[in-house]
Design an enzyme around this catalytic site. Structure first.
Site, short mmCIF file in Angstrom:
data_model
loop_
_atom_site.label_atom_id
_atom_site.label_comp_id
_atom_site.label_asym_id
_atom_site.label_seq_id
_atom_site.Cartn_x
_atom_site.Cartn_y
_atom_site.Cartn_z
N HIS A 36 0.80 -1.23 0.00
CA HIS A 36 0.00 0.00 0.00
C HIS A 36 0.84 1.28 0.00
O HIS A 36 0.52 2.22 -0.73
CB HIS A 36 -0.98 -0.01 1.18
N ASP A 67 -7.18 -2.39 -2.24
CA ASP A 67 -8.19 -3.25 -1.62
C ASP A 67 -9.48 -3.00 -2.37
O ASP A 67 -9.96 -1.86 -2.43
CB ASP A 67 -8.34 -2.93 -0.14
N GLU A 72 -6.12 -12.66 1.86
CA GLU A 72 -7.10 -11.55 1.79
C GLU A 72 -7.68 -11.48 0.37
O GLU A 72 -7.00 -11.04 -0.55
CB GLU A 72 -6.43 -10.22 2.13
N HIS A 89 -7.23 -7.99 -1.48
CA HIS A 89 -5.95 -7.30 -1.65
C HIS A 89 -5.24 -7.77 -2.92
O HIS A 89 -4.87 -8.93 -3.06
CB HIS A 89 -5.05 -7.56 -0.44
#
Length: 223
Positions: free
Chosen positions: A122, A129, A189, A192
């Site tokens: 990030h 996301d 995730e 992500h």
């Protein structure tokens, strides 16, 4: 499954290509931003900023969405200070949840949910996301965005066998769209995805092209 605490990822060579980090807002009718920010800790106004190539690839990905579907971006760029704090908060949470585990075990569990600062996607502007909307409503993806992965079901894992069929179909749509444009998923995730960062580079056996960028530098380049 390779997690972000793997030393091979920390050794990935990176030469930043100096792409700009720009806002994802109003780029395409099927790329929307969750401006409520009620599911993230990121308070930066740059939370929906990403590298130029990320923006171009997401626009390309809209071509693969079924009718009635849209992308909903929850978070993109995250300041380094926030990344560090998020990791520390998650580590302390798991330490309470698993009092019998040693610190190195807690560190590994934490990496399933939050990236260590050194290899985090990030802060590079290369990770997003993302989830899906259908007819303007968030679809069932098997868990809420940002849920914590919990054994044995591990519902947040991209290919969890324990989610309902509707959620599996929705995840398959997201997977198809993102893989066709060259994004890599972090497997714990479902939301992500990244391109150009260290994790993506490891999976593609190449150098990373995006390094972490300070928030002040982004403001400087965009004023």
């Amino acid at each position: 499954m390779v997690l972000l605490n793997d030393e091979r990822i920390a050794k990935i060579h990176c030469v930043d290509n100096k792409e700009k980090i720009l806002s994802l807002k109003q780029r395409h009718k099927n790329i929307l931003i969750d401006e409520t920010r009620n599911q993230i800790s990121n308070k930066s106004d740059l939370f929906c900023y990403a590298r130029e190539s990320i923006i171009k690839k997401l626009i390309e990905a809209t071509n693969y969405l079924p009718n009635g579907y849209q992308f909903l971006i929850k978070e993109a760029y995250r300041p380094l200070s926030r990344q560090k704090k998020s990791f520390e908060e998650a580590f302390n949470y798991y330490k309470i949840q698993y009092p019998l585990k040693k610190d190195d075990e807690i560190y590994k569990v934490t990496c399933e949910y939050v990236a260590p600062v050194k290899v985090a996607g990030h802060p590079t502007g290369g990770a997003i996301d993302i989830t899906l909307l259908k007819d303007g409503i968030e679809v069932d993806m098997g868990t809420k965005f940002n849920d914590v992965p919990m054994a044995p079901e591990n519902l947040t894992y991209l290919y969890s066998d324990y989610i309902i069929d509707t959620a599996k179909v929705n995840r398959t749509i997201l997977i198809d769209c993102m893989k066709k444009i060259g994004f890599a998923n972090y497997p714990t995730e479902w939301w992500h995805w990244s391109y150009g960062d260290c994790y993506w580079a490891f999976l593609n056996n190449c150098d990373a092209i995006y390094s972490a960028t300070d928030e002040s530098e982004i403001y400087k380049l965009n004023t």
